[in-house]
Design a protein around this motif. Structure first.
Motif, mmCIF file in Angstrom:
data_model
loop_
_atom_site.group_PDB
_atom_site.id
_atom_site.type_symbol
_atom_site.label_atom_id
_atom_site.label_comp_id
_atom_site.label_asym_id
_atom_site.label_seq_id
_atom_site.Cartn_x
_atom_site.Cartn_y
_atom_site.Cartn_z
ATOM 1 N N TYR A 111 -2.400 -1.214 -3.055
ATOM 2 C CA TYR A 111 -3.472 -0.231 -2.871
ATOM 3 C C TYR A 111 -2.913 1.163 -2.605
ATOM 4 N N PRO B 23 -4.379 5.736 -2.975
ATOM 5 C CA PRO B 23 -5.480 6.628 -3.331
ATOM 6 C C PRO B 23 -5.817 6.481 -4.819
ATOM 7 N N SER B 24 -7.084 6.584 -5.154
ATOM 8 C CA SER B 24 -7.512 6.347 -6.535
ATOM 9 C C SER B 24 -7.713 7.626 -7.334
ATOM 10 N N HIS C 45 -6.649 -0.991 4.774
ATOM 11 C CA HIS C 45 -7.382 -1.880 3.867
ATOM 12 C C HIS C 45 -6.535 -3.112 3.546
ATOM 13 N N LEU D 296 -5.713 4.914 5.110
ATOM 14 C CA LEU D 296 -6.740 3.946 4.703
ATOM 15 C C LEU D 296 -6.231 2.857 3.759
ATOM 16 N N PRO D 297 -5.343 3.164 2.779
ATOM 17 C CA PRO D 297 -4.856 2.065 1.938
ATOM 18 C C PRO D 297 -4.129 0.973 2.717
ATOM 19 N N VAL E 80 -9.667 4.657 -1.501
ATOM 20 C CA VAL E 80 -8.746 3.544 -1.709
ATOM 21 C C VAL E 80 -9.064 2.824 -3.015
ATOM 22 N N ALA F 246 0.848 -1.188 0.000
ATOM 23 C CA ALA F 246 0.000 0.000 0.000
ATOM 24 C C ALA F 246 0.884 1.237 0.000
ATOM 25 N N GLU G 258 -2.716 9.221 -8.163
ATOM 26 C CA GLU G 258 -2.714 8.439 -6.916
ATOM 27 C C GLU G 258 -2.204 9.271 -5.732
#
Length: 299
Positions: free
Chosen positions: A249, A251-252, A236, A232-233, A261, A192, A256
């Motif tokens: 993983y 940020p999307s 997750h 958060l990634p 996520v 991540a 990025e």
């Protein structure tokens, strides 16, 4: 994000006394895990985790020292023979002249890559299943590993060294999952990265560049996500039951850098099995820690 129940599980988080590491400790403890916080400065770690609910313990670990890594793992295994989760979160970002570790390795590569490689290997026998999470950085995609000069003794540049060290950590995470699959292990290795997140790490390093660095630091602080979102990634990756080995993983959003996520993009070297095998062999030689050997690989 699903609030997965982790009661009865033992998790180890490196660099868990500030920023993303501390947020990871809090998130795992809230889900019921017993969290071992591995830090260089134990008093600072104890102060940082004060007030976090659940069961949290702080132990000393300097990833830049192989002696410290070995001492930490031996004591941890004595007290916790069964582990469920390792989050390789700790890292250093340095600017200025080249510095070396107690073992003579370039300090960023020693901490961000070799220390985590050795730590994972020495703890691996305590896992029956579970997962290892390597925290990468978007900077790894702009780096290239120079196998003729892994310790960056020629033409040293601190920012390039940092990116190389994060690329190496990413290569290890991907290669670890390949080797776990080849060994038929139920464990998984996932990765991540936090995108652009407001932590102390980047501003502290940038400000050493004087006025220009302070300006870039302010921009990063304004544009970056809060730690609560940046973590958060890796939470997750550490907890979500849908995660599969080798997943990455981050940020999307655009570049990025921030956002919800999502799946992240690996650098070509990070996903190249020949690079993974070559770096693994080099790390075994440098650290003296050997595990998950592949038949036919150089030792």
């Amino acid at each position: 994000m699903e609030n997965v129940e982790l009661t009865g599980q033992v998790a180890v988080v490196t660099g868990g006394n500030s920023g993303l590491g501390l947020a990871t400790v809090r998130g795992l403890a809230e889900r019921g895990a017993r969290v071992v916080v591995a830090v260089r400065n134990v008093p600072a770690g104890l102060e940082a985790v004060r007030g976090i609910g659940g069961t949290v313990e702080v132990r000393e670990l300097d990833l830049a020292s192989m002696a410290s890594v070995r001492a930490f793992t031996a004591e941890l295994i004595d007290d916790h023979p069964k582990l469920d989760l390792l989050v390789n979160n700790a890292g250093v970002m340095l600017l200025g002249p080249r510095r070396t570790s107690a073992d003579g390795f370039e300090l960023q590569f020693a901490t961000n890559a070799l220390g985590q490689f050795a730590l994972t290997g020495l703890l691996l026998g305590s896992f029956r299943s579970g997962r290892v999470v390597n925290v990468s950085s978007a900077t790894h995609r702009g780096a290239h590993l120079d196998f003729a000069d892994l310790m960056f003794e020629r033409g040293y540049r601190a920012n390039v060294s940092y990116a190389r060290s994060k690329l190496a950590a990413t290569v290890f995470g991907v290669e670890l999952d390949r080797r776990l699959r080849a060994a038929g292990s139920p464990m998984i290795s996932v990765l991540a990265h936090p995108g652009m997140t407001r932590t102390k790490l980047t501003p502290r390093a940038l400000e050493q560049h004087g006025r220009a660095g302070r300006l870039v630091s302010r921009v990063a602080l304004l544009a970056g996500q809060p730690v609560e979102r940046g973590v958060l990634p890796q939470l997750h990756a550490a907890t979500d039951p849908s995660v599969r080995g080798g997943d990455f993983y981050g940020p999307s959003g655009p570049g990025e850098l921030r956002g919800p996520v999502g799946r992240a993009r690996l650098a070509p070297q990070a996903s190249d099995p020949s690079v993974g095998q070559r770096l693994w062999a080099a790390a075994e030689e440098l650290t003296g820690v050997r595990y998950l050997s592949v038949r036919g690989a150089s030792q």
